[in-house]
Design a protein around this motif. Structure first.
Motif, PDB file in Angstrom:
ATOM      1  N   GLU A  59       6.062  32.139   0.793  1.00  0.00           N
ATOM      2  CA  GLU A  59       7.345  32.742   0.441  1.00  0.00           C
ATOM      3  C   GLU A  59       8.356  31.730  -0.079  1.00  0.00           C
ATOM      4  O   GLU A  59       9.050  31.984  -1.065  1.00  0.00           O
ATOM      5  N   ASP A  60       8.473  30.570   0.542  1.00  0.00           N
ATOM      6  CA  ASP A  60       9.507  29.607   0.162  1.00  0.00           C
ATOM      7  C   ASP A  60       9.078  28.704  -0.991  1.00  0.00           C
ATOM      8  O   ASP A  60       9.892  27.951  -1.523  1.00  0.00           O
ATOM      9  N   LEU A  61       7.812  28.773  -1.360  1.00  0.00           N
ATOM     10  CA  LEU A  61       7.307  27.897  -2.428  1.00  0.00           C
ATOM     11  C   LEU A  61       7.325  28.592  -3.784  1.00  0.00           C
ATOM     12  O   LEU A  61       7.513  27.953  -4.821  1.00  0.00           O
ATOM     13  N   VAL A  62       7.118  29.888  -3.793  1.00  0.00           N
ATOM     14  CA  VAL A  62       7.148  30.677  -5.024  1.00  0.00           C
ATOM     15  C   VAL A  62       8.476  31.419  -5.042  1.00  0.00           C
ATOM     16  O   VAL A  62       8.613  32.508  -4.482  1.00  0.00           O
ATOM     17  N   ALA A  63       9.477  30.806  -5.663  1.00  0.00           N
ATOM     18  CA  ALA A  63      10.826  31.351  -5.591  1.00  0.00           C
ATOM     19  C   ALA A  63      11.658  30.822  -6.749  1.00  0.00           C
ATOM     20  O   ALA A  63      11.274  29.859  -7.420  1.00  0.00           O
ATOM     21  N   ALA A  64      12.779  31.451  -6.987  1.00  0.00           N
ATOM     22  CA  ALA A  64      13.674  31.034  -8.064  1.00  0.00           C
ATOM     23  C   ALA A  64      14.092  29.579  -7.884  1.00  0.00           C
ATOM     24  O   ALA A  64      14.456  29.156  -6.787  1.00  0.00           O
ATOM     25  N   GLY A  65      14.035  28.813  -8.969  1.00  0.00           N
ATOM     26  CA  GLY A  65      14.416  27.413  -8.930  1.00  0.00           C
ATOM     27  C   GLY A  65      13.315  26.463  -8.515  1.00  0.00           C
ATOM     28  O   GLY A  65      13.468  25.248  -8.646  1.00  0.00           O
ATOM     29  N   ARG A  66      12.215  27.017  -8.011  1.00  0.00           N
ATOM     30  CA  ARG A  66      11.082  26.174  -7.624  1.00  0.00           C
ATOM     31  C   ARG A  66      10.179  25.897  -8.828  1.00  0.00           C
ATOM     32  O   ARG A  66      10.285  26.553  -9.872  1.00  0.00           O
ATOM     33  N   THR A  67       9.304  24.934  -8.661  1.00  0.00           N
ATOM     34  CA  THR A  67       8.333  24.659  -9.715  1.00  0.00           C
ATOM     35  C   THR A  67       7.483  25.889  -9.999  1.00  0.00           C
ATOM     36  O   THR A  67       7.141  26.167 -11.153  1.00  0.00           O
ATOM     37  N   LEU A  68       7.133  26.623  -8.949  1.00  0.00           N
ATOM     38  CA  LEU A  68       6.343  27.848  -9.104  1.00  0.00           C
ATOM     39  C   LEU A  68       7.250  29.069  -9.175  1.00  0.00           C
ATOM     40  O   LEU A  68       6.996  30.091  -8.545  1.00  0.00           O
ATOM     41  N   ASP A  69       8.302  28.962  -9.955  1.00  0.00           N
ATOM     42  CA  ASP A  69       9.215  30.076 -10.188  1.00  0.00           C
ATOM     43  C   ASP A  69       8.552  31.059 -11.161  1.00  0.00           C
ATOM     44  O   ASP A  69       8.182  30.678 -12.276  1.00  0.00           O
ATOM     45  N   PRO A  70       8.374  32.327 -10.776  1.00  0.00           N
ATOM     46  CA  PRO A  70       7.744  33.289 -11.678  1.00  0.00           C
ATOM     47  C   PRO A  70       8.502  33.505 -12.990  1.00  0.00           C
ATOM     48  O   PRO A  70       7.955  34.092 -13.923  1.00  0.00           O
ATOM     49  N   ALA A  71       9.740  33.025 -13.071  1.00  0.00           N
ATOM     50  CA  ALA A  71      10.471  33.123 -14.328  1.00  0.00           C
ATOM     51  C   ALA A  71       9.975  32.125 -15.362  1.00  0.00           C
ATOM     52  O   ALA A  71      10.212  32.290 -16.558  1.00  0.00           O
ATOM     53  N   SER A  72       9.269  31.085 -14.905  1.00  0.00           N
ATOM     54  CA  SER A  72       8.786  30.068 -15.845  1.00  0.00           C
ATOM     55  C   SER A  72       7.273  29.843 -15.759  1.00  0.00           C
ATOM     56  O   SER A  72       6.700  29.163 -16.607  1.00  0.00           O
ATOM     57  N   ARG A  73       6.619  30.403 -14.748  1.00  0.00           N
ATOM     58  CA  ARG A  73       5.172  30.304 -14.590  1.00  0.00           C
ATOM     59  C   ARG A  73       4.612  31.692 -14.283  1.00  0.00           C
ATOM     60  O   ARG A  73       5.282  32.511 -13.651  1.00  0.00           O
ATOM     61  N   LEU A  95       2.749  24.668   4.270  1.00  0.00           N
ATOM     62  CA  LEU A  95       3.500  25.889   4.501  1.00  0.00           C
ATOM     63  C   LEU A  95       4.903  25.625   5.053  1.00  0.00           C
ATOM     64  O   LEU A  95       5.755  26.524   5.017  1.00  0.00           O
ATOM     65  N   LYS A  96       5.140  24.417   5.544  1.00  0.00           N
ATOM     66  CA  LYS A  96       6.405  24.105   6.208  1.00  0.00           C
ATOM     67  C   LYS A  96       7.280  23.139   5.412  1.00  0.00           C
ATOM     68  O   LYS A  96       8.503  23.284   5.383  1.00  0.00           O
ATOM     69  N   GLU A  97       6.674  22.164   4.770  1.00  0.00           N
ATOM     70  CA  GLU A  97       7.421  21.134   4.047  1.00  0.00           C
ATOM     71  C   GLU A  97       7.589  21.553   2.587  1.00  0.00           C
ATOM     72  O   GLU A  97       7.180  20.866   1.652  1.00  0.00           O
ATOM     73  N   THR A  98       8.241  22.687   2.376  1.00  0.00           N
ATOM     74  CA  THR A  98       8.256  23.269   1.032  1.00  0.00           C
ATOM     75  C   THR A  98       9.044  22.420   0.032  1.00  0.00           C
ATOM     76  O   THR A  98       8.672  22.347  -1.144  1.00  0.00           O
ATOM     77  N   ASP A  99      10.138  21.791   0.461  1.00  0.00           N
ATOM     78  CA  ASP A  99      10.902  20.961  -0.472  1.00  0.00           C
ATOM     79  C   ASP A  99      10.062  19.781  -0.963  1.00  0.00           C
ATOM     80  O   ASP A  99      10.064  19.455  -2.161  1.00  0.00           O
ATOM     81  N   ARG A 100       9.365  19.154  -0.055  1.00  0.00           N
ATOM     82  CA  ARG A 100       8.567  17.983  -0.423  1.00  0.00           C
ATOM     83  C   ARG A 100       7.345  18.382  -1.248  1.00  0.00           C
ATOM     84  O   ARG A 100       6.980  17.692  -2.203  1.00  0.00           O
ATOM     85  N   ILE A 101       6.729  19.487  -0.896  1.00  0.00           N
ATOM     86  CA  ILE A 101       5.603  19.967  -1.687  1.00  0.00           C
ATOM     87  C   ILE A 101       6.074  20.371  -3.086  1.00  0.00           C
ATOM     88  O   ILE A 101       5.418  20.085  -4.094  1.00  0.00           O
ATOM     89  N   ASP A 102       7.222  21.017  -3.169  1.00  0.00           N
ATOM     90  CA  ASP A 102       7.749  21.419  -4.468  1.00  0.00           C
ATOM     91  C   ASP A 102       8.005  20.208  -5.355  1.00  0.00           C
ATOM     92  O   ASP A 102       7.748  20.246  -6.571  1.00  0.00           O
ATOM     93  N   ALA A 103       8.504  19.128  -4.782  1.00  0.00           N
ATOM     94  CA  ALA A 103       8.745  17.911  -5.562  1.00  0.00           C
ATOM     95  C   ALA A 103       7.436  17.343  -6.099  1.00  0.00           C
ATOM     96  O   ALA A 103       7.371  16.869  -7.241  1.00  0.00           O
ATOM     97  N   ILE A 104       6.397  17.393  -5.291  1.00  0.00           N
ATOM     98  CA  ILE A 104       5.082  16.918  -5.741  1.00  0.00           C
ATOM     99  C   ILE A 104       4.568  17.798  -6.876  1.00  0.00           C
ATOM    100  O   ILE A 104       4.055  17.309  -7.885  1.00  0.00           O
ATOM    101  N   LEU A 105       4.726  19.106  -6.731  1.00  0.00           N
ATOM    102  CA  LEU A 105       4.272  20.016  -7.775  1.00  0.00           C
ATOM    103  C   LEU A 105       5.058  19.806  -9.065  1.00  0.00           C
ATOM    104  O   LEU A 105       4.502  19.896 -10.166  1.00  0.00           O
ATOM    105  N   ALA A 106       6.343  19.522  -8.938  1.00  0.00           N
ATOM    106  CA  ALA A 106       7.153  19.289 -10.132  1.00  0.00           C
ATOM    107  C   ALA A 106       6.619  18.105 -10.927  1.00  0.00           C
ATOM    108  O   ALA A 106       6.509  18.152 -12.156  1.00  0.00           O
TER     109      ALA A 106
END
Length: 341
Positions: free
Chosen positions: A84-98, A320-331
């Motif tokens: 839920e927190d990884l696929v969201a607006a502003g994230r690397t996996l934002d459905p608006a851009s992926r 599943l818990k460190e979403t900010d750090r995982i998002d940075a890696i995905l970016a």
């Protein structure tokens, strides 16, 4: 290498719902036959959810054996997803851009009581991409079991994948982790012998929760004196474990758990066979996938591989818990390929 083949036999009409300008959520399934590595041709159903702009690059997100096709709530399918927190607006996996594609692993419905290889899952994914008309994936992000499936996909269907991100998944199971899973499956077997399948499965899940998390987390959350309940000692973590077991039993068939647990232990690849650029994410304190095994995977990948290391009290569940750090890696892993945030 003798690759399994997969052929579609019949498709079902998906449900497609527009969200905002140009963004759609599609949920559907297809019937197929997969030539499985250990069981030969078998009929399966591939259930998927695809969310995002039709013209956006496609990213597959695949989780652990308890994950499923619904990764995050949206206007069409508002129930909570597993990422839920990884696929969201502003994230690397934002459905608006992926375009985010997720699917139920074959065997997850409990209808496939045969050995299931991670290679079978990779071939099933290739079949699903054929059905959806997707020639190539921008990235496959795999966590735990999904990372193993991603490795097989990168080897068996290398022309269809630009980048792999493999989180907490090595090229082979560690013997310690395999022993944990073997004991969990024995707990299920004991429950079956007593005609108490759900109790056995719940106990197996409770054992699994101990292996997913760390002593540090339990020390912070459950550092309380035990209680005497009906003349028996009950420790502070038992309510949490009971809830985890009950939740898992409510949504997981016994055969699905057993076969997917076995599938982790069947996984083996030679890292030198993996030629797709791969980011390996390891977690210090992960008792199921030790850092040393992830280092071994990266060393086998050579110049195609890179390693990112997280330290987290959540251990194997850090994804599943460190979403900010995982998002940075995905970016960093996804955006350099010519895409903008």
């Amino acid at each position: 290498m003798g690759f399994a083949t997969a052929a579609a036999s019949r498709s079902f009409t998906p449900a497609s719902v527009p969200l905002d300008a140009g963004t759609h959520a599609v949920r559907g399934e297809i019937a197929a036959v997969v030539n499985m590595r250990h069981a030969g041709p078998r009929p399966v159903r591939l259930r998927y959810e695809l969310v995002g702009r039709a013209d956006a690059p496609v990213v597959v997100l695949a989780g652990g054996i308890s994950a499923h096709r619904h990764v995050a709530a949206n206007a069409a399918f508002p129930e909570k997803g597993w990422a839920e927190d990884l696929v969201a607006a502003g994230r690397t996996l934002d459905p608006a851009s992926r375009r985010i594609l997720a699917f139920d692993f074959i065997g997850a419905d409990g209808a496939l009581d045969v050995p299931i290889d991670t290679a079978d899952q990779a071939d099933a994914l290739a079949l699903l991409l054929d059905h959806l008309g997707i020639a190539q994936l921008h990235c496959l992000v795999g966590y735990s079991y999904g990372a193993l499936v991603g490795q097989q996909f990168a080897i068996r269907h290398r022309q269809r994948l630009r980048t792999l991100v493999a989180v907490s998944g090595a090229h082979r199971p560690h013997p310690y982790a395999a022993a944990w899973r073997a004991l969990q499956r024995r707990a299920v077997a004991l429950g079956q012998l007593q005609c108490a399948d759900n109790l056995g499965l719940a106990l197996a899940r409770q054992f699994a929760m101990l292996s997913y998390r760390t002593p540090e987390e339990f020390g912070e959350r459950f550092d309380a004196p035990p209680e005497l309940v009906n003349g028996r000692v009950r420790v502070a973590a038992e309510d949490y474990l009971d809830a985890a077991g009950a939740q898992y039993v409510a949504r997981t068939p016994v055969d699905a758990y057993l076969r997917l647990s076995e599938s982790i232990d069947l996984h083996r690849i030679d890292p030198t066979d993996l030629h797709v650029p791969t980011v390996v994410v390891a977690v210090e304190g992960d008792r199921l996938v030790p850092l040393a095994d992830c280092v071994g995977l990266v060393e086998g990948l050579g110049p195609r591989g890179s390693l990112r290391v997280l330290r987290s009290p959540y251990g194997h569940d850090a994804f599943l818990k460190e979403t900010d750090r995982i998002d940075a890696i995905l970016a960093n892993a996804i955006r350099p390929l010519g895409e903008t945030a």
